[in-house]
Each structure stands twice: as structure tokens, then as C-alpha cells.
Enzyme design. Sequence first.
Site, PDB file in Angstrom:
ATOM      1  N   GLY A  32       0.781  -1.235   0.000  1.00  0.00           N
ATOM      2  CA  GLY A  32       0.000   0.000   0.000  1.00  0.00           C
ATOM      3  C   GLY A  32       0.811   1.283   0.000  1.00  0.00           C
ATOM      4  O   GLY A  32       0.243   2.364  -0.105  1.00  0.00           O
TER       5      GLY A  32
ATOM      6  N   LYS B 216      -5.380  -0.031 -14.096  1.00  0.00           N
ATOM      7  CA  LYS B 216      -6.788   0.318 -13.901  1.00  0.00           C
ATOM      8  C   LYS B 216      -7.078   0.220 -12.396  1.00  0.00           C
ATOM      9  O   LYS B 216      -6.614  -0.704 -11.735  1.00  0.00           O
ATOM     10  CB  LYS B 216      -7.661  -0.679 -14.674  1.00  0.00           C
ATOM     11  CG  LYS B 216      -9.149  -0.507 -14.471  1.00  0.00           C
ATOM     12  CD  LYS B 216      -9.703   0.587 -15.355  1.00  0.00           C
ATOM     13  CE  LYS B 216     -11.120   0.972 -14.956  1.00  0.00           C
ATOM     14  NZ  LYS B 216     -11.486   2.311 -15.453  1.00  0.00           N
TER      15      LYS B 216
ATOM     16  N   HIS C 181      -9.815  -8.421  -1.254  1.00  0.00           N
ATOM     17  CA  HIS C 181      -8.414  -8.828  -1.276  1.00  0.00           C
ATOM     18  C   HIS C 181      -8.352 -10.320  -0.972  1.00  0.00           C
ATOM     19  O   HIS C 181      -8.687 -10.747   0.131  1.00  0.00           O
ATOM     20  CB  HIS C 181      -7.629  -8.022  -0.236  1.00  0.00           C
ATOM     21  CG  HIS C 181      -6.177  -8.369  -0.176  1.00  0.00           C
ATOM     22  ND1 HIS C 181      -5.375  -8.039   0.881  1.00  0.00           N
ATOM     23  CD2 HIS C 181      -5.397  -9.018  -1.051  1.00  0.00           C
ATOM     24  CE1 HIS C 181      -4.147  -8.486   0.638  1.00  0.00           C
ATOM     25  NE2 HIS C 181      -4.143  -9.082  -0.517  1.00  0.00           N
TER      26      HIS C 181
ATOM     27  N   ASN D  88       3.955 -12.312  -2.356  1.00  0.00           N
ATOM     28  CA  ASN D  88       4.648 -12.147  -1.079  1.00  0.00           C
ATOM     29  C   ASN D  88       5.528 -13.383  -0.887  1.00  0.00           C
ATOM     30  O   ASN D  88       5.016 -14.482  -0.698  1.00  0.00           O
ATOM     31  CB  ASN D  88       3.669 -12.013   0.077  1.00  0.00           C
ATOM     32  CG  ASN D  88       2.742 -10.814  -0.095  1.00  0.00           C
ATOM     33  OD1 ASN D  88       1.542 -10.915   0.112  1.00  0.00           O
ATOM     34  ND2 ASN D  88       3.279  -9.688  -0.518  1.00  0.00           N
TER      35      ASN D  88
ATOM     36  N   ARG E 172       7.209 -15.004   1.330  1.00  0.00           N
ATOM     37  CA  ARG E 172       7.463 -15.303   2.743  1.00  0.00           C
ATOM     38  C   ARG E 172       6.269 -16.055   3.317  1.00  0.00           C
ATOM     39  O   ARG E 172       5.233 -16.150   2.659  1.00  0.00           O
ATOM     40  CB  ARG E 172       7.631 -13.996   3.513  1.00  0.00           C
ATOM     41  CG  ARG E 172       6.370 -13.128   3.395  1.00  0.00           C
ATOM     42  CD  ARG E 172       6.305 -11.955   4.349  1.00  0.00           C
ATOM     43  NE  ARG E 172       4.982 -11.364   4.342  1.00  0.00           N
ATOM     44  CZ  ARG E 172       4.546 -10.441   3.502  1.00  0.00           C
ATOM     45  NH1 ARG E 172       5.336  -9.976   2.555  1.00  0.00           N
ATOM     46  NH2 ARG E 172       3.310  -9.980   3.579  1.00  0.00           N
TER      47      ARG E 172
ATOM     48  N   ARG F 173      -6.640 -11.094  14.536  1.00  0.00           N
ATOM     49  CA  ARG F 173      -5.359 -10.603  15.040  1.00  0.00           C
ATOM     50  C   ARG F 173      -5.635  -9.762  16.274  1.00  0.00           C
ATOM     51  O   ARG F 173      -6.229  -8.680  16.177  1.00  0.00           O
ATOM     52  CB  ARG F 173      -4.674  -9.716  13.999  1.00  0.00           C
ATOM     53  CG  ARG F 173      -4.320 -10.446  12.725  1.00  0.00           C
ATOM     54  CD  ARG F 173      -3.417  -9.564  11.888  1.00  0.00           C
ATOM     55  NE  ARG F 173      -3.181 -10.164  10.584  1.00  0.00           N
ATOM     56  CZ  ARG F 173      -2.298  -9.715   9.711  1.00  0.00           C
ATOM     57  NH1 ARG F 173      -1.567  -8.649  10.017  1.00  0.00           N
ATOM     58  NH2 ARG F 173      -2.131 -10.303   8.547  1.00  0.00           N
TER      59      ARG F 173
HETATM   60  C1  MV4 Z   1      -5.040  -1.670  -5.968  1.00  0.00           C
HETATM   61  C2  MV4 Z   1      -6.309  -1.193  -5.563  1.00  0.00           C
HETATM   62  C3  MV4 Z   1      -7.219  -0.890  -6.543  1.00  0.00           C
HETATM   63  N1  MV4 Z   1      -6.896  -1.036  -7.853  1.00  0.00           N
HETATM   64  N2  MV4 Z   1      -4.762  -1.795  -7.282  1.00  0.00           N
HETATM   65  C4  MV4 Z   1      -3.066  -1.870  -1.627  1.00  0.00           C
HETATM   66  C5  MV4 Z   1      -2.005  -2.791  -1.128  1.00  0.00           C
HETATM   67  C6  MV4 Z   1      -1.288  -3.263  -2.330  1.00  0.00           C
HETATM   68  N3  MV4 Z   1      -0.859  -4.622  -2.139  1.00  0.00           N
HETATM   69  C7  MV4 Z   1      -2.251  -3.114  -3.431  1.00  0.00           C
HETATM   70  N4  MV4 Z   1      -3.307  -2.264  -2.952  1.00  0.00           N
HETATM   71  C8  MV4 Z   1      -4.333  -1.893  -3.757  1.00  0.00           C
HETATM   72  N5  MV4 Z   1      -4.097  -2.015  -5.081  1.00  0.00           N
HETATM   73  C9  MV4 Z   1      -5.673  -1.481  -8.176  1.00  0.00           C
HETATM   74  N6  MV4 Z   1      -5.380  -1.609  -9.480  1.00  0.00           N
HETATM   75  C10 MV4 Z   1      -6.576  -1.086  -4.201  1.00  0.00           C
HETATM   76  C11 MV4 Z   1      -5.576  -1.439  -3.287  1.00  0.00           C
HETATM   77  C12 MV4 Z   1      -5.967  -1.317  -1.905  1.00  0.00           C
HETATM   78  C13 MV4 Z   1      -6.087  -2.449  -1.089  1.00  0.00           C
HETATM   79  C14 MV4 Z   1      -5.778  -3.737  -1.542  1.00  0.00           C
HETATM   80  C15 MV4 Z   1      -5.891  -4.820  -0.739  1.00  0.00           C
HETATM   81  C16 MV4 Z   1      -6.323  -4.661   0.577  1.00  0.00           C
HETATM   82  C17 MV4 Z   1      -6.598  -3.428   1.051  1.00  0.00           C
HETATM   83  C18 MV4 Z   1      -6.481  -2.304   0.244  1.00  0.00           C
HETATM   84  C19 MV4 Z   1      -6.793  -1.033   0.747  1.00  0.00           C
HETATM   85  C20 MV4 Z   1      -6.672   0.065  -0.058  1.00  0.00           C
HETATM   86  C21 MV4 Z   1      -6.238  -0.077  -1.368  1.00  0.00           C
END
Ligand code: MV4
Length: 453
Positions: A169, A205, A212, A294, A296, A343
Site C-alpha cells: 500500500g 486500472k 483482497h 509475497n 514469505r 489478530r
Molecule cells: C489496488 C487497488 C485498486 N486497484 N490496485 C493496496 C495494497 C497493495 N498490495 C495493493 N493495494 C491496492 N491495489 C488497483 N489496481 C486497491 C488497493 C488497496 C487495497 C488492496 C488490498 C487490501 C486493502 C487495500 C486497501 C486500499 C487499497
Amino acid sequence: MPSVRFKKILIANRGEIAVRIICACRELGIETVAVYSEADRYSSHVRFADQAICIGPAKSARSYLDIASIISAAEITNVDAIHPGYGFLSENAGFAEVCEASHLHFIGPKPAVIRLMGVKERARAFMREMGVPVLPGSPGVLSTAEEALELAEKIGYPVILKASAGGGGRGMRVVTQAEDLPGLYAQAQTEAGAAFASADVYLEKYIGAPRHIEFQILADEHGNVEILGERECSIQRRHQKLLEESPSPAVTDGLRAEISGVLRKAIAAAGYTNAGTVEFLMDETGKLYFIEVNARVQVEHPVTEFVTGIDIVKSQIRIAQGERLPDILPGPVELRGHSIECRINAENPETFVPSPGRITGFHVPGGIGVRVDTWVYTDCVIPPFYDSLVAKLIVHGCDRAEAIDRMRRALGMFIVEGIHTSIPLQQKILADEDFRAGRFDTNFIKRFMPGKG
Ligand code: MV4
């Protein structure tokens, strides 16, 4: 047959994961060496390891992140291997290289593979070539704001700019209209350059309300790959997960089989070995898109252990000994029932402000389908220098409804006195109608607690 047998392992970590790795070593008959900072002298991992060495002061940069101190401790104690846990040096390719150069087995992927996965747009390009679905975006790093503008026009707004060396993030900017792009592009570059070794930025995009979802991988050094299902990790705040579960309420058997099939080939082609997680975002239509790997073991690995019956940490050690997955696993991977993890953090459940200090009373729940991974005990002191994870409470039930009921009763029997914890917030989440119906995305906490998300 393993090509080597480890007699002694050094654990380059602290807290619950250090204790978790000691558990795996004990069961495998491997001796353990704990390393600790001055702030962790009375920590459980120091007590439960066979040997312990102080590697420096409280500040991580001078202890748990100090490669020279850790390698010295490994040489003095004559260990065969180092387990990095999560965080700290776990995804540091340079550290993995120093281990190899010092004739120490690094329990994780090979340095070159850690490095590939750490360059996010390269990992993305690799996965795309292997047929893993990715979001529309730049083919690689952006060179100019003009290039970014042209691509964004083609893809359609909103788009997101991400730091190549980022992850978790950090260094991201959402762009909703063309006129904001040049400024946000410059900001993303500056932030990336300051926070990481590289100012490189790429574009994708943007999905506004994703789920997630991450897939657990095990891969041996002989080309065998197994996918251990997925975890739903959408219940988080500012990239700190609060509750995870497996399987995801949003993943059908068909979708799981499809993604597992392409991942198996991609992971083998990458030469990826040991344990790892492949992160996806799910859009409103239920499609999954790869975002990052990731390299790990993760905090939330126990929910996968509960539904598969596979000990992921023992598997990591045995893979690093050169053993073959068919010899490690009890049979074909099957997913049974439903598992949830909370957690338990030392923090105010309303403000999320950390709440370090002395734990004056501590009682953990037990009973059928309950597991607690922790490093704390009555009268111990939570230092303010590290993460606020006090314990993980993990439950298993025959289905999601039973797992939720079991988690609510176990949380009610979890007593932590002297500090604030996240338990009241987790009880609220478990009572929420949308959560119980499996209707949520990464904005859940925001909707749940307006103004605090
Ligand atoms: C994104 C997204 C929306 N669209 N990518 C945040 C952590 C990083 N691993 C990737 N993240 C995000 N990527 C696209 N193209 C929104 C996030 C994101 C998010 C992703 C997973 C879990 C929580 C999050 C919280 C805010 C934004």
C-alpha cells in the site's frame, strides 16, 4: 530423502512467529537459536529456544534488521539455516544472498526469485505472460507523464500509480481525471524515490471496492507445486488486516480450480520455491486479477493450516532441506470446513492508537477447533518498538456459520488485562449482518466506522 538435514536453525525474528517456528523445529527434532534485542530479553521466543543471543538495542535497524549481527550470531552458534519469519529481513534478496555466501541455508525462495517478485511491474509482466489475469495497465515502468496520460486515456479513469519497489500500500496514487495526472505522477515518483531504492512507477486500472484474496503456494526444489486454496483478507484498516478467513466466501470451486491451474504453471516457470502467497484483487463482477507475490510465510497462514491440515512452517523447513512435496504432504490437498483468524492487537479498538505496556492478566480460550498463537504471558511487557500483534486467535468449524459462532465464544473467553486490545472491534465485525452474509470488500471498516477508516 532430504539432501541435507538441519541440526540447528537460527530464527531471525521475534514475537509469535518466532515461537511458531520454534514449535515446528521442536516437532522436527531441530535445535533452535533465538536472536533478540535488548527490549526482548524476557520475550517467550528467548525462553523457548535452545540458545539465545542478544543482537543489539531495541531499534530494529540495529537488531532484527542488522544483517552483520544476525550472520555473526549464526556463525557463533554454528547453525545450518536461518528462518526469517515475516517482515524484517524476510523478503530482502541481499540478506538471502549473504546467507548463501556464508554457507547458511535461507528458508525461503532463491535470492533471484525474491528480487523478481520485489520488482512489482516485472512480477506483473511475468504473470501476464504465463496467462494469469492482470488488470489493464502499463507494460512496464512509465518513462514520462505523457506516456502515462496516453495509457490512462486508453484504459479509462480511474487509474492507480504504484511504486515499482512498493507493496503493502505504500507509494500509491489514485488518479480520477487527466488534469490531475502530471502532479500525482510526480508525487508518486518522489515518494517512491524517498521510501524505496527506486523512483520507478507503473500504472493500472483502479478498482474502487475490491476484495483482497490471496492464494497460498508451496513449491519444492524439484519442480513440484501445490496450491493450498485461498484466504479472504478484505477486513483491514490502512493495510493492517484485522480478520482473515479460508475459504473466501466469494470464491467458487470453479474459480479456485481455474486460478490454481494457471498459478501452478506460473510458479513452476518462475523457479519459485518454498512457501509464498499470490495476492489478487476481485472486482464487483467476481473476477480475480493478480497484483503481487509475497515471498514469505504470512501472519494469516494458520487459517490455511486449519482447512488443509498441512503444517506450512514445517513444510518450509523440509523444502529447504531439499525434500520433495509428495514426501512432505499427507496426500492430495483437500480443503475441509472453514477457518477464521482474528489478530489480537495491543491497540485502542476505536482509535487504533497502539497500547503498549504491561499485561496484568492473561487467559486464552481453548476447546474444540480453537488455536492461539502468541508470545505474551501474565506480567510481560509489550515494548513500543515493534508491531502491536499480541496473539492470533484462530478457529475451525465445519462451515462458515460454525466458525463465526466459535470465534465469538472464543473471543468472549479471551482475557487480556492492563492494555487495550482489538477484541471489542472484532466482536462487532462478527455481529455485523453484512459480514455474516459474506457481503464485504476492503472498504468494510470504513463503512462500519465512518470517519475512522
Ligand atoms: C489496488 C487497488 C485498486 N486497484 N490496485 C493496496 C495494497 C497493495 N498490495 C495493493 N493495494 C491496492 N491495489 C488497483 N489496481 C486497491 C488497493 C488497496 C487495497 C488492496 C488490498 C487490501 C486493502 C487495500 C486497501 C486500499 C487499497
